[in-house]
Design an enzyme around this catalytic site. Structure first.
Site, mmCIF file in Angstrom:
data_model
loop_
_atom_site.group_PDB
_atom_site.id
_atom_site.type_symbol
_atom_site.label_atom_id
_atom_site.label_comp_id
_atom_site.label_asym_id
_atom_site.label_seq_id
_atom_site.Cartn_x
_atom_site.Cartn_y
_atom_site.Cartn_z
ATOM 1 C CB CYS A 35 -2.987 -7.783 -3.336
ATOM 2 S SG CYS A 35 -1.079 -7.721 -3.718
ATOM 3 C CB CYS A 104 1.097 -5.057 2.143
ATOM 4 S SG CYS A 104 -0.177 -5.877 2.650
HETATM 5 FE FE1 FES Z 1 -1.471 -6.799 -1.562
HETATM 6 FE FE2 FES Z 1 -1.143 -5.170 0.491
HETATM 7 S S1 FES Z 1 -3.240 -6.333 0.233
HETATM 8 S S2 FES Z 1 0.278 -5.364 -0.522
#
Ligand code: FES
Length: 130
Positions: A35, A104
């Site tokens: 991400c 996360c």
């Molecule tokens: Fe990667 Fe939240 S989407 S840390």
């Protein structure tokens, strides 16, 4: 049911302990390659107690809420307790995260561990011998 708990929204909107500790005793930075989110954790440690902790997170709302909650969970605690903090405990303290957002909270656990690693390295201590 709402996707995010009230606690997640609260810590996302009003994150606790945001910032930098200039004279930190340990600093850790981690990222998630998928991400692209990045989390940096600063620890001030006195007599084995985490006397202060601050974070900077460049990432999603769940990452911000997770870092904020993680700092609250370790502030004032002994280093040994902080070492045992799991992402699951962070997510539980936030009253849950959606499954696809669990990574996360992993970032928060890793950032704290990385900062503690740095603390031990600076002190020339091998944590496995503690
Ligand atoms: Fe990667 Fe939240 S989407 S840390």
């Amino acid at each position: 049911m709402a996707l995010y708990s009230e606690k997640v929204m609260d810590h996302f909107r009003n994150p606790r302990n945001v910032g930098v500790i200039e004279d930190a005793d340990g600093v850790g930075e981690v990222g998630n390659a998928k991400c692209g989110d990045i989390m940096k954790m600063y620890l001030k440690i006195d007599d084995d107690i985490i006397s202060d902790v601050k974070f900077e997170t460049f990432g999603c709302g769940s990452a911000i809420a997770s870092s904020s909650m993680a700092t609250e969970l370790i502030k004032g605690k002994p280093v040994s307790e902080a070492l045992e903090l799991t992402n699951k405990a962070v997510a539980e303290a936030l009253d849950g995260l959606p499954a696809y957002k669990m990574h996360c909270s992993v970032l928060a656990e890793e950032a704290i561990k990385s900062a503690l690693d740095d603390y031990y390295t600076r002190k020339g201590i091998n944590p496995k011998e503690q």
